[in-house]
Write an enzyme that holds these catalytic residues in place. Structure first.
Site, mmCIF file in Angstrom:
data_model
loop_
_atom_site.group_PDB
_atom_site.id
_atom_site.type_symbol
_atom_site.label_atom_id
_atom_site.label_comp_id
_atom_site.label_asym_id
_atom_site.label_seq_id
_atom_site.Cartn_x
_atom_site.Cartn_y
_atom_site.Cartn_z
ATOM 1 N N ARG A 264 -19.377 -29.282 -27.838
ATOM 2 C CA ARG A 264 -18.845 -29.945 -28.825
ATOM 3 C C ARG A 264 -19.517 -29.458 -30.144
ATOM 4 O O ARG A 264 -20.722 -29.650 -30.158
ATOM 5 C CB ARG A 264 -18.471 -31.501 -28.436
ATOM 6 C CG ARG A 264 -17.474 -31.882 -27.631
ATOM 7 C CD ARG A 264 -16.135 -31.600 -28.181
ATOM 8 N NE ARG A 264 -15.124 -32.225 -27.099
ATOM 9 C CZ ARG A 264 -14.625 -31.461 -26.327
ATOM 10 N NH1 ARG A 264 -14.835 -30.158 -26.176
ATOM 11 N NH2 ARG A 264 -13.656 -31.898 -25.760
ATOM 12 N N HIS A 313 -12.707 -21.950 -29.769
ATOM 13 C CA HIS A 313 -12.671 -23.202 -29.068
ATOM 14 C C HIS A 313 -11.533 -22.549 -27.757
ATOM 15 O O HIS A 313 -10.601 -22.990 -27.547
ATOM 16 C CB HIS A 313 -12.067 -24.429 -29.497
ATOM 17 C CG HIS A 313 -12.404 -25.568 -28.706
ATOM 18 N ND1 HIS A 313 -12.848 -26.804 -29.082
ATOM 19 C CD2 HIS A 313 -12.743 -25.439 -27.246
ATOM 20 C CE1 HIS A 313 -13.088 -27.496 -28.113
ATOM 21 N NE2 HIS A 313 -13.238 -26.993 -27.147
ATOM 22 N N GLY A 315 -13.189 -21.768 -24.538
ATOM 23 C CA GLY A 315 -13.916 -21.976 -23.270
ATOM 24 C C GLY A 315 -13.224 -21.739 -22.161
ATOM 25 O O GLY A 315 -13.401 -20.949 -21.344
HETATM 26 O O1 LIG Z 1 -13.009 -28.554 -24.718
HETATM 27 C C1 LIG Z 1 -12.105 -28.737 -23.859
HETATM 28 C C2 LIG Z 1 -12.287 -29.708 -23.055
HETATM 29 O O2 LIG Z 1 -12.915 -30.575 -23.020
HETATM 30 O O3 LIG Z 1 -11.867 -29.427 -21.880
#
Ligand SMILES: O=CC(=O)O
Length: 350
Positions: A264, A313, A315
């Site tokens: 985060r 973002h 990931g």
């Molecule tokens: O950031 C993405 C999640 O928390 O799944």
């Protein structure tokens, strides 16, 4: 049977919507966009009397929203592993269950964590812009051009003394351990971690011992800064971890080390990180998240910093993983409104 209303604040794909639509007795109310955040007016108009709410992490789940929903609300399900957008005490007070999507995204995020570590240490940000900006023709191959620290070890390099490479982890949950497993294949020799100490799951304690290299709990988190060659920030977001990584931490890191943040944005002070890259306190950084995202323009200090690789973002962004997350989020909300155990429930009372 009267209908149970489930409000869904994003189009989370056919596989997951089928789970909801095929469940008898549900009235599914969908904000039918994949890439536009739900409008407040739409949500205000539709949330009333909802039994279940399925969201993504761009929605804030707070007292105001829960009050607007009214007394029927039994379950909130988020298509994310992070729950820092949810005010847990508000749900706890009302006995509302929270579903989330752990496990299914572990591998995708561990993959991107390793990718960012490689990109940051090997100057990939700068290298890609040189190719894209047409500057390659002026830059013939040069013996030490673009060289950065190597995060793998091999006896074939014939170095006089064997190298040690330490991976440090702020937070040592599922994604951190999966990242470490990948890095062991690269030949890293040690790992250090800190965690909140809150996890009492015996399976997780066992897994921590289950590595073929020494894995040590650090005395404090500054030891992770001082001794690691790569630091992975893999803690949850929220107040407890706000700006955990700031100037003090970054100044203590090795000048050859890289800092990777796939968790985060709020955990890392962006200005401090940009300064650390610019002034050479550390070698570089790789981040998939930035505080204030998505309002991060080309003038943001981290975007402007050549030694920082920034991803927007992504990931967990593989088709397989996002589909699995969406399905789990749908199964959670269905179970929640039917009063059944959630397949993946986040404890709201800590
Ligand atoms: O950031 C993405 C999640 O928390 O799944």
């Amino acid at each position: 049977m009267s209908h149970l209303k489930v409000v869904v604040t994003r189009n989370i794909g056919a596989a997951a919507l089928d789970i909801l639509n095929q469940q008898k007795g549900l009235n599914v109310v969908l904000w039918d966009s994949e890439d536009r955040v739900v409008e407040k007016d739409w949500l205000d108009a539709n949330i009333k009397d909802a039994h279940g709410l399925l969201v993504v992490f761009t929605e804030k789940i707070n007292e105001e929203l829960v009050t607007k929903a009214g007394p029927n609300l039994k379950a909130v399900s988020t298509m994310s592993v992070g729950v820092d957008h949810v005010e847990l005490p508000v749900l706890a007070k009302r006995g509302i269950k929270l579903g989330y999507t752990p496990n299914v995204l572990t591998d995708a995020v561990a993959d991107i964590s390793v990718m960012l570590a490689l990109m940051a240490s090997r100057n990939v940000g700068q290298a890609i812009s040189i190719a894209q900006e047409g500057k390659w023709p002026g830059l013939p191959w040069s013996p030490f051009g673009f060289c950065g620290p190597q995060i793998s070890t091999s006896s074939a390099m014939g170095l006089p003394t064997p190298r040690t490479i330490t991976a440090g982890f702020l937070g040592f949950g599922r994604i951190a351990r999966a990242t470490l497993n990948r890095l062991i294949g690269f030949g890293i020799t040690h790992a250090l971690y800190t965690d909140s100490g809150k996890n009492t799951d015996p399976d997780e304690e066992h897994e921590k011992k289950d590595f073929s290299i020494p894995v040590t709990r650090a005395k404090d988190f500054m030891q992770v800064a001082r001794e690691s060659d790569i630091v992975f920030v893999l803690t949850p977001g929220g107040k407890e971890t706000y700006h955990l990584v700031g100037e003090e931490f970054l100044q203590a890191m090795k000048s050859t080390a890289v800092l990777i943040n796939p968790s985060r944005g709020t955990v890392v002070d962006s200005d401090a990180l940009a300064k650390a890259c610019r002034e050479g306190w550390i070698w570089g950084a790789g981040v998939d998240v930035i505080e204030g995202e998505p309002n991060v323009g080309s003038d943001h200090p981290l975007i402007k910093e050549p030694r920082c690789v920034v991803l927007p973002h992504i990931g967990s962004a593989t088709t397989e993983t996002r589909t699995a997350m969406a399905r789990l989020a749908a199964e959670n909300v269905v179970a929640g409104v039917l009063g059944q155990p959630l397949p993946a429930e986040y404890p709201v009372s800590q």
